[in-house]
Design an enzyme around this catalytic site. Sequence first.
Site, short mmCIF file in Angstrom:
data_model
loop_
_atom_site.label_atom_id
_atom_site.label_comp_id
_atom_site.label_asym_id
_atom_site.label_seq_id
_atom_site.Cartn_x
_atom_site.Cartn_y
_atom_site.Cartn_z
N ARG A 1 0.92 -0.99 10.86
CA ARG A 1 -0.42 -0.60 11.72
C ARG A 1 -0.28 0.65 12.30
NH1 ARG A 1 -2.95 -3.70 9.20
NH2 ARG A 1 -4.13 -5.58 9.84
N HIS B 1 -3.25 3.12 3.39
CA HIS B 1 -3.63 1.91 3.67
C HIS B 1 -3.54 0.90 2.40
CE1 HIS B 1 -4.51 -0.98 7.03
NE2 HIS B 1 -4.00 -1.90 6.10
#
Length: 313
Positions: A228, A276
């Site tokens: 993250r 991502h």
Amino acid sequence: MILYGGAVDGRQNWRTALATALGEANLAASVAMDPEAIPIDEVDYLLLDADGPTVSLAKATRLKAIFSLWAGVDWLVCRDDLPRNVPLVHMAEDGMTRGMCDYVAGHVMRYHLGLDDFLSGRPARDWDTTAPALSSQRTVGVMGLGVLGGAAARLLRDIGFQVSGWSRRRKDIPSITCFAGHEELATFLARSQILVVLLPLTGSTERIVDASLLKQLPEGACLINAARGGLIDDSDLIASLEEGTLKHATLDAFREEPLPRSHRFRSHPRITVTPHIASVTRPETAARAIVRQISRTEAGLPLEHVVDWSAGY
Ligand code: GLV
């Protein structure tokens, strides 16, 4: 009843994947794909992802489990309407784990072999015949030894790297030196020429990769963050690259996504941005994992990969 509350454009794939997985497991269940069309008090198992419509849980009286369609649950545990007495389950599935292993192995290999140097064409000009180091001479540290971090660490070990791992609670993985807790972080970092971050984002890990952590890495270390964006202090990371403590960083997740066009990471010559995609949930394998868990519950067995609310992941 199983209710899919994930992204609208995923409904078709998930409908097929769940039907196939239920058939394979010989489990009878009705499956609904549109939270707006179904009274929530008829739902036993709810599937949620960060891109799905908001599903109100106030009247979800029958719920036996909530399945996160994402491995990381930071976007979910911050919701204050989630019933704490209903198990919340992380996504842990073979497709996502395989994808993460592929990503980590590829980017570690890139750093280990110095592939950027070859791709730049310099060796063709200079004909430097210095042999590259062997994997057995390279230290790799994996921060976070959960489903994804543990699998990536084992793969790197099997490739031949000297692998260390660091986690909140000590893990025991054959031929991986496992460190735990803040007291052992410095020792772990000092032996991580390549640092792979696969930690959950919680109140205790927010900005854990900051100036003080980065300066404990060996000179010229490389960083791979496939977890993250909130784990990283963005300015400290840039400063560390600029000072040369860190040689290069590969970043897959960001505080704001899509990463704004003007963000410094986009243009930095020593940062590789991936959008991502380090790993994603694959409906086919993920539906099997969910159906397996539902079968366990229906058979009175405990669910696996349940979120620990006190730890925040
Ligand atoms: C993706 O980032 C996930 O948490 O599954």
